[in-house]
Write a protein that holds these residues in place. Structure first.
Motif, PDB file in Angstrom:
ATOM      1  N   UNK A 147     -52.342  19.629 115.083  1.00  0.00           N
ATOM      2  CA  UNK A 147     -50.967  19.984 115.433  1.00  0.00           C
ATOM      3  C   UNK A 147     -50.113  20.036 114.184  1.00  0.00           C
ATOM      4  N   UNK A 148     -50.296  19.041 113.328  1.00  0.00           N
ATOM      5  CA  UNK A 148     -49.453  18.946 112.145  1.00  0.00           C
ATOM      6  C   UNK A 148     -49.648  20.160 111.251  1.00  0.00           C
ATOM      7  N   UNK A 149     -50.911  20.545 111.022  1.00  0.00           N
ATOM      8  CA  UNK A 149     -51.201  21.662 110.128  1.00  0.00           C
ATOM      9  C   UNK A 149     -50.822  22.994 110.778  1.00  0.00           C
ATOM     10  N   UNK A 150     -51.328  23.207 111.978  1.00  0.00           N
ATOM     11  CA  UNK A 150     -51.120  24.488 112.663  1.00  0.00           C
ATOM     12  C   UNK A 150     -49.635  24.781 112.869  1.00  0.00           C
ATOM     13  N   UNK A 151     -48.919  23.766 113.332  1.00  0.00           N
ATOM     14  CA  UNK A 151     -47.515  24.000 113.666  1.00  0.00           C
ATOM     15  C   UNK A 151     -46.622  24.054 112.423  1.00  0.00           C
ATOM     16  N   UNK A 152     -47.083  23.485 111.324  1.00  0.00           N
ATOM     17  CA  UNK A 152     -46.359  23.669 110.066  1.00  0.00           C
ATOM     18  C   UNK A 152     -46.593  25.082 109.547  1.00  0.00           C
ATOM     19  N   UNK A 153     -47.839  25.521 109.690  1.00  0.00           N
ATOM     20  CA  UNK A 153     -48.165  26.864 109.199  1.00  0.00           C
ATOM     21  C   UNK A 153     -47.408  27.925 109.998  1.00  0.00           C
ATOM     22  N   UNK A 154     -47.376  27.777 111.311  1.00  0.00           N
ATOM     23  CA  UNK A 154     -46.668  28.764 112.140  1.00  0.00           C
ATOM     24  C   UNK A 154     -45.193  28.831 111.742  1.00  0.00           C
ATOM     25  N   UNK A 155     -44.649  27.711 111.344  1.00  0.00           N
ATOM     26  CA  UNK A 155     -43.252  27.668 110.914  1.00  0.00           C
ATOM     27  C   UNK A 155     -43.058  28.503 109.646  1.00  0.00           C
ATOM     28  N   UNK A 156     -43.953  28.293 108.707  1.00  0.00           N
ATOM     29  CA  UNK A 156     -43.848  29.033 107.446  1.00  0.00           C
ATOM     30  C   UNK A 156     -44.150  30.515 107.670  1.00  0.00           C
ATOM     31  N   UNK A 157     -45.054  30.767 108.584  1.00  0.00           N
ATOM     32  CA  UNK A 157     -45.396  32.155 108.909  1.00  0.00           C
ATOM     33  C   UNK A 157     -44.202  32.861 109.556  1.00  0.00           C
TER      34      UNK A 157
END
Ligand code: FES
Ligand code: FES
Lengths: 151, 750
Positions: free
Chosen positions: B541-551
């Motif tokens: 969750x931490x990685x995926x949802x941080x990445x989606x934010x930056x994306x």
């Protein structure tokens, strides 16, 4: 081994233990007062908090030979049956999850409120920061302390 | 009403009841005070009548309900009996709760605290147990009053016959009912008729907790009991060479010093039989402090482990040979490997469309790598267990999340049939997955067997932290392909870990993208790992949802709307065969948090906030976190949590769990780590291992639930993962700094 006479929760108790035994283990192993918890043994978690002459003290750091006539109060001596306003506030806010840290939290909160009957949020946070709650009940603890302070 | 076939025949019930209430078991209920509560109960009845294995009714109308599952702070000891009481149709104030011992014959094979499944798995059987008893009471009343059973109604433990005006409480009919056949079918209430489920009930142990009653494993004291502690190798990759018993045997109170081998080499270890240090030195003495002192004084030598192969069985699976790597590991090397694993083989876990082509044709590629360290569970109550082993029988008591597996392991190791083993459950000072692995139960049994005396095995905090079943060290690399028209065309994720990959290849955003590739890798290690609150999800969750934010930022989109857009695609036109989540419910929690946090109005208020959402353990959680920076330090003003866990059985307790998960998630993201130098854990107590404290917790947490009539799903784990990313995203909006490596405290201070 040596004999010590301790004043715990208003009664006098005799124990025969090594002089360097922390009061935490005297209470738990010898006096059957298990509400005082072991969490770290190095003054970092607050689970073992008791009152020594009314002051919040970490029982894991207090050797039995240092206690003398001082008055020890444990969670069992805080009230007869959970009537203390801080305990009541804890029940009303239904604070505990696993519950393991909560007696130490309550003992710290009682002492905090004694010194500062109406603490601010920040004062609560700082006053309680020596007590860990692994389950993360901090926001409820804060609410309970405020509730107790208003009563 | 919906009609359900009852599963147990009368004969089974009788057998089960006698197992559950056998004199032996009751006589060992040392933690008997557990059953009272702060509610003002009626006086205890003179006689109890068992209607089935889950409950008995007293002659004065009081009910005792057994809570079958281990209580680790998730509050099942209150919420599970609520299910029984609802269908029994009794006033909650007239219900006593008792913790049931392990009883597979009666409670089935899910007497376990794991996977956030206690409520979900018991949703039907526990309500059925209540409804069955209610029906038997009605049948008894019908025959006593000579009226048809269908003319009777119940409410709050009172049976009424309107036509004749007759009315009396359950206790009057309990004896008669206890002799009746168990009905073949029972009706269960409609949701709209619930009086207990969905209405907050306070923790049944609340008063015992705040008054310091003996509830926990460490609180077990028994006549003649000795205290035992272990001395284990100081480093992963080391084993015992020799020890000198004479260095401590004459110290006050010390009874014996010896070694045990927790598991036999000949027998395959079960899935929960995890230990890094199979051979350890044991010190047994009269009292805790005496043993602690001897433990420090013991002269002991260690040597490097040689190549080791163990037989290990998976979840009910066949045993395979597992080779444990030798060597002394270092976090510095781990960290290099988490970022550069290019020499390792990658295994494809899922592929949709043609991601290679999409990346080749991309106008822009966003690529980010996220890492997280090993973590220790650090339950507030360290591992411990009571054992009393004689030739004839074994009594085990204490905190374990998997009593059935622990019993099996002890049976195998002691060559004692399960029928001669009793397992009693204490309240647990936290679990978080650590107590799924009950090798300490086997240790306690072996020690008691050796001493021919009841013993309590106690881990010091240092033992607990340096001899664990840790959350692995994880790495997730995300890549996104963006075409020249600024459209997202593919996502590629590579998940790896030491020694387990965090990848959930079928979770969102899989299913929302035409082109998707998920790959994984692992590096073996001799550091023992295990499930840790929301395993894998806790980092995913931490990685995926941080990445989606930056994306979203790269695409010039609002991060919350961007997620909804992807979920819309997954809902309307999902890609791929298997998507583990329900896109509609997922979007539902985002919509709810959007409304509650007034997302979009933030610019006016100058709030610095982040959003994230995640699905795990059948439940959905979305968070908005508001922070401000005090230098490098984030101050968390408020957190919004929107939760869809189906029907909420005990709302205030569920809110408490969501608050706790939020605080734990923030602590995980910000502070805690277990690092190694030459195999030695560098943190062994709370002075070095940083757990979140009062002043670091959010000022306010607002929890809300999606209204639902879906059967309840998990609540212990789901609130923990997404807040980690929502925090990272909020810190970015407040500070301009993206965070990639947990614990964030290092990146924030660099
Ligand atoms: S046990 Fe004393 S502070 Fe932790
Ligand atoms: S309630 Fe579990 S540690 Fe505080």
């Amino acid at each position: 081994m040596a004999h010590f006479t301790l004043n715990v929760n208003g009664a006098s108790h005799q124990v025969d233990v090594e002089p360097d035994t922390p009061i935490l283990w005297v209470l738990r192993d010898h006096l059957n007062l298990v509400g005082t918890k072991y969490g770290c043994g190095i003054a970092q978690c607050g689970a073992c908090t008791i009152h020594l002459n009314g002051m919040a003290t970490r029982a894991c750091q207090l050797q039995v030979s240092m206690v003398g006539n001082s008055e020890i109060t444990t969670i069992e001596g805080l009230s007869e049956n959970g009537e203390h306003p801080v305990q009541q506030a804890w029940l009303e806010e239904d604070v505990p999850q696993c519950g393991y840290c909560q007696t130490g939290q309550i003992m710290s909160a009682v002492s905090l409120l004694k010194n500062n009957p109406h603490p601010s949020d920040e004062q609560i946070e700082m006053g309680m920061s020596g007590n860990l709650c692994r389950c993360g009940t901090y926001t409820r603890i804060k609410k309970a302390i405020k509730r107790a302070s208003n009563n | 009403m919906s009609t359900f076939k009852t599963k147990n025949s009368r004969r089974e019930f009788i057998r089960n009841v006698s197992l559950a209430s056998g004199g032996m078991i009751l006589s060992f209920n040392w933690l008997a005070s557990c059953s009272s509560s702060e509610r003002e109960l009626k006086a205890l009845p003179k006689n109890w009548f068992e209607l089935n294995g889950y409950l008995k009714i007293g002659d004065n109308g009081l009910a005792t309900v057994m809570s079958p599952n281990p209580e680790i702070g998730q509050n099942v000891k209150t919420s599970m009996p609520m299910l029984v009481a609802e269908e029994l149709d009794i006033d909650w104030n007239n219900v006593l709760v008792e913790q049931a011992p392990l009883n597979v014959g009666l409670f089935g094979n899910w007497q376990i605290a794991g996977g956030s499944r206690s409520i979900g798995n018991s949703w039907v059987p526990l309500r059925q147990a209540g409804a069955t008893a209610r029906k038997m009471l009605l049948m008894a009343a019908a025959s006593a009053w000579s009226v048809p059973v269908n003319e009777l109604t119940t409410s709050d433990g009172i049976i009424t016959h309107k036509l004749s005006g007759k009315s009396d409480h359950y206790g009057v009919f309990a004896e008669q009912a206890s002799h009746l056949e168990v009905p073949e079918e029972v009706e269960l209430k409609e949701i709209a008729d619930y009086k207990i489920i969905g209405h907050s009930k306070k923790n049944v142990d609340g008063k015992n907790i705040v008054t310091g009653k003996p509830l926990f494993g460490l609180d077990i004291y028994k006549e003649g009991m000795l205290t035992a502690m272990i001395v284990h190798p100081p480093a992963f990759g080391k084993v015992l060479k020799s020890f000198d018993a004479s260095s401590v045997i004459n110290m006050p109170g010390i009874k014996d010093v010896f070694t045990i081998n927790t598991f036999n080499d000949e027998e395959a270890r079960g899935w929960s039989d995890v230990t890094a240090f199979n051979e350890q030195v044991v010190i047994v003495g009269e009292s805790t402090w005496q043993v602690i002192k001897a433990k420090k004084a013991l002269k002991v030598e260690w040597k490097n482990m040689s190549k080791t192969i163990i037989k290990q069985a998976g979840w009910g699976g066949n045993a395979t040979d597992v080779s444990i790597p030798t060597g002394l590991e270092n976090t510095i090397d781990h960290n290099k490997n988490l970022i550069d694993y290019s020499s390792l083989p990658l295994q494809t876990a899922r592929k949709n469309g043609n991601p290679e082509k999409a990346f080749k044709e991309a106008a822009k590629v966003l690529e980010r790598t996220y890492t997280a360290p090993f973590r220790a569970h650090n339950t507030m109550e360290p591992m411990n267990f009571f054992a009393d082993v004689t030739e004839e029988r074994v009594i085990l008591s204490g905190p374990v999340q998997t009593p059935e597996a622990a019993e099996g392991s002890v049976a195998t190791r002691l060559k004692m049939p399960r029928e001669k083993i009793e397992v009693h459950l204490s309240r647990m000072g936290g679990g978080f997955g650590r107590r799924l692995y009950g090798s300490f139960v086997v240790e306690s049994a072996l020690i008691s067997q050796h001493m021919k005396a009841p013993i309590k095995l106690v881990y010091t905090r240092e033992d607990d932290m340096t001899y664990g079943t840790y959350r692995p060290a994880y790495s997730l690399k995300y890549r996104a392909a963006i075409d020249k028209d600024n459209n997202l065309t593919a996502i590629h994720v590579i998940g790896g870990g030491i020694p387990e990959s965090p990848l959930h290849e079928n979770r969102f955003p899989a299913g929302a993208l035409d082109n998707y590739l998920a790959e994984k890798w692992v590096i073996p290690s001799n550091i023992t790992i295990g499930a840790y609150r929301a395993p894998r999800s806790n980092f995913n969750a931490s990685a995926e949802q941080s990445f989606l934010d930056e994306l979203a930022e790269t695409l010039g989109k609002d991060p919350l709307e961007f997620r909804l857009e992807l979920l819309k695609r997954a809902q309307e036109n999902p890609v791929g065969e298997r998507n583990d989540y329900d896109a509609k419910r997922y979007a539902g929690v985002l919509e709810l948090v959007k409304k509650n946090a007034k997302w979009g109005a933030q610019d006016k208020k100058n709030l610095k906030r982040g959003v994230a959402a995640y699905y795990c353990h059948q439940s959905y959680v979305a968070n908005v976190v508001d922070v401000r920076m005090d230098g490098n330090k984030p101050v968390i003003d408020q957190v919004f949590a929107a939760v869809d866990c189906g029907i909420v059985v005990n709302p205030d307790a569920a809110i408490n769990l969501a608050e706790g998960g939020t605080v734990d998630g923030i602590g995980t993201a910000m502070y805690g780590e277990l690092s190694f130098v030459d195999g030695v854990p560098q943190q062994d107590n709370f002075d070095k291992y940083r757990q979140i404290r009062h002043h670091e917790a959010p000022n306010k947490i607002y929890v809300d639930f999606v209204k639902s009539d879906i059967a309840p799903t998990g609540m212990g784990e789901p609130p923990y993962p997404p807040v980690q990313a929502a925090l990272a995203n909020a810190i970015y909006s407040a500070s301009g700094k993206r965070l990639y490596h947990q614990p964030f405290i290092h990146e924030l201070n660099s």
